[in-house]
Design a protein around this motif. Sequence first.
Motif, PDB file in Angstrom:
ATOM      1  N   HIS A 116     -15.050 -56.059  10.216  1.00 29.04           N
ATOM      2  CA  HIS A 116     -15.866 -56.735  11.237  1.00 29.04           C
ATOM      3  C   HIS A 116     -16.264 -55.838  12.407  1.00 29.04           C
ATOM      4  O   HIS A 116     -17.268 -56.103  13.068  1.00 29.04           O
ATOM      5  CB  HIS A 116     -15.149 -57.996  11.737  1.00 29.04           C
ATOM      6  N   ASP A 117     -15.511 -54.770  12.676  1.00 28.68           N
ATOM      7  CA  ASP A 117     -15.828 -53.899  13.811  1.00 28.68           C
ATOM      8  C   ASP A 117     -16.311 -52.513  13.381  1.00 28.68           C
ATOM      9  O   ASP A 117     -16.438 -51.622  14.236  1.00 28.68           O
ATOM     10  CB  ASP A 117     -14.601 -53.736  14.717  1.00 28.68           C
TER      11      ASP A 117
ATOM     12  N   HIS B  37     -19.183 -50.819  15.396  1.00 26.66           N
ATOM     13  CA  HIS B  37     -19.110 -50.575  16.838  1.00 26.66           C
ATOM     14  C   HIS B  37     -19.200 -49.089  17.132  1.00 26.66           C
ATOM     15  O   HIS B  37     -18.519 -48.276  16.508  1.00 26.66           O
ATOM     16  CB  HIS B  37     -17.825 -51.159  17.421  1.00 26.66           C
TER      17      HIS B  37
ATOM     18  N   ASN C   8     -22.790 -55.650  14.582  1.00 24.20           N
ATOM     19  CA  ASN C   8     -22.655 -56.363  13.309  1.00 24.20           C
ATOM     20  C   ASN C   8     -23.748 -55.963  12.318  1.00 24.20           C
ATOM     21  O   ASN C   8     -23.497 -55.854  11.115  1.00 24.20           O
ATOM     22  CB  ASN C   8     -22.679 -57.871  13.570  1.00 24.20           C
TER      23      ASN C   8
ATOM     24  N   THR D 278     -22.642 -52.741  10.970  1.00 23.08           N
ATOM     25  CA  THR D 278     -21.609 -52.914   9.947  1.00 23.08           C
ATOM     26  C   THR D 278     -22.240 -53.126   8.578  1.00 23.08           C
ATOM     27  O   THR D 278     -21.833 -52.498   7.583  1.00 23.08           O
ATOM     28  CB  THR D 278     -20.705 -54.108  10.298  1.00 23.08           C
TER      29      THR D 278
ATOM     30  N   CYS E 105     -18.817 -60.753   5.498  1.00 24.52           N
ATOM     31  CA  CYS E 105     -18.882 -59.766   6.591  1.00 24.52           C
ATOM     32  C   CYS E 105     -20.042 -60.030   7.541  1.00 24.52           C
ATOM     33  O   CYS E 105     -20.167 -59.343   8.573  1.00 24.52           O
ATOM     34  CB  CYS E 105     -19.031 -58.353   6.013  1.00 24.52           C
ATOM     35  N   THR E 106     -20.902 -60.998   7.207  1.00 30.95           N
ATOM     36  CA  THR E 106     -22.121 -61.239   7.978  1.00 30.95           C
ATOM     37  C   THR E 106     -21.855 -62.288   9.050  1.00 30.95           C
ATOM     38  O   THR E 106     -21.991 -63.490   8.827  1.00 30.95           O
ATOM     39  CB  THR E 106     -23.262 -61.695   7.036  1.00 30.95           C
ATOM     40  N   LYS E 107     -21.490 -61.793  10.234  1.00 27.58           N
ATOM     41  CA  LYS E 107     -21.119 -62.692  11.330  1.00 27.58           C
ATOM     42  C   LYS E 107     -22.333 -63.396  11.912  1.00 27.58           C
ATOM     43  O   LYS E 107     -22.244 -64.555  12.338  1.00 27.58           O
ATOM     44  CB  LYS E 107     -20.402 -61.871  12.403  1.00 27.58           C
ATOM     45  N   TYR E 108     -23.461 -62.706  11.959  1.00 29.31           N
ATOM     46  CA  TYR E 108     -24.693 -63.276  12.509  1.00 29.31           C
ATOM     47  C   TYR E 108     -25.798 -63.172  11.460  1.00 29.31           C
ATOM     48  O   TYR E 108     -26.522 -62.174  11.419  1.00 29.31           O
ATOM     49  CB  TYR E 108     -25.115 -62.531  13.787  1.00 29.31           C
TER      50      TYR E 108
ATOM     51  N   LYS F 116     -27.297 -60.982  19.948  1.00 29.96           N
ATOM     52  CA  LYS F 116     -26.553 -60.844  18.700  1.00 29.96           C
ATOM     53  C   LYS F 116     -27.453 -61.074  17.492  1.00 29.96           C
ATOM     54  O   LYS F 116     -28.242 -62.024  17.450  1.00 29.96           O
ATOM     55  CB  LYS F 116     -25.391 -61.837  18.662  1.00 29.96           C
TER      56      LYS F 116
ATOM     57  N   GLY G  77     -27.593 -59.770  12.883  1.00 25.14           N
ATOM     58  CA  GLY G  77     -26.778 -59.176  11.828  1.00 25.14           C
ATOM     59  C   GLY G  77     -27.475 -58.267  10.853  1.00 25.14           C
ATOM     60  O   GLY G  77     -26.821 -57.763   9.925  1.00 25.14           O
TER      61      GLY G  77
ATOM     62  N   ASP H 225     -14.638 -64.773  11.787  1.00 27.98           N
ATOM     63  CA  ASP H 225     -15.106 -64.905  13.167  1.00 27.98           C
ATOM     64  C   ASP H 225     -14.025 -65.531  14.048  1.00 27.98           C
ATOM     65  O   ASP H 225     -13.713 -65.038  15.143  1.00 27.98           O
ATOM     66  CB  ASP H 225     -16.376 -65.757  13.165  1.00 27.98           C
TER      67      ASP H 225
END
Length: 414
Positions: A98-99, A102, A126, A129, A160-163, A174, A176, A205
Amino acid sequence: MELYGAEDRERIVAEPPKRVAAPERTQFERDRARLVHAASTRRLAAKTQVVGPQADDFVRNRLTHSLEVAQVARDLSRALNGPDSPQPDIAETAALAHDLGHPPFGHNGESVLAERAKGIGGFEGNAQTLRLLTRLEAKTFDAEGRSVGLNLTRATLDACTKYPWGFGERAGSKFGVYEDDLPVFTWLRAAGAGQRQCVEAQIMDLSDDVAYSVHDVEDGIVAGKIDLARLDLDGVAETVVDWYVPGFDRALAETAITDLAAAGCWIPDGAAYDASRRSRAMLKNLTSDVIGRFCGAVKEATDAAGGGPYARFGADLVVPEQTRLEIAWLKGIAAHYVMRTDERAVRMDRQRNLLGELVDHLVATGPDDLDRQFADDWRDASDDAARLRVVIDQVASLTDITALAWHERLCRRP
């Protein structure tokens, strides 16, 4: 009932059986192993979480944070679907990843790259990522000779797709996926899913929120910046409103503290942290109790809403409002005492200037100062926008330490 079918296990590039005998593993276990061995995962050890990774060998960096998020995600997923479900492997892999996107200096560095990249579709950790997992990490190439990154399964990539939306599609910063990564994003998303997170991404999340809300407070206490027995309640509540929950009610905040204390999830009055073994044990028990409280409340609420099994788009995680409030309150404590200090503001300003100068230098010099893989990408780029994206990829790949070293070597040389 099979939770994950052939479509969920599909990879961008089909893979034949292994040529070398190996222990039998599921497709999702293979995904997890690829994340553990990825170069981007190793680099997280030298990237800022809250306190810089060089500040103390006890506080967290991005790697240790990701390991803790992965543990929370795995345990919550097992609690929801049982020990024999493949979902814990998916949720854990998503948490480990998830990070990855960054850049150096955490969200501070992210803001610099977002500003530099606003004319080419932005920058977002994200979205980066997804780019790492499906393009920049070296593992698999397709028939046309293009890298497809780690070649993870569809279900894992979606987790893995937070947004799950692109730049500018929703209010706020934000998102993705970058525009030139849309083909793989379209491939991994289920038909009709729209901008909805799959439940595995919801687990990732929430686990991130739980882990960093609790552990950032723990790190602040260890660093001597937070004393839970002497909180500035007005200041913390103001920070929560400014950063996390607009319209946050101070009375509800006080209720959150009271409820945490009533559940035994707080430092007793007069028990200030003094770095002794007993004090450290008390602090570790505090963090364990709070994490258990949050995850237990979510499992109870999710089960009450309809029961399992919970997979892909067949269910949603239910987070009680009280739990969201308590998480926001802990975030506010860390933000107020650690992230909003004058000392940190000065340091962040220096970091932003450093990264901005580094991007400008690399844009000017091109492949001469880029790592080999990014120099190759630069030469393959079709226009200035694509070349700027390569520079952004390169800078985002650096750690705090290497960003400082690159700036010293490239931007201050005669």
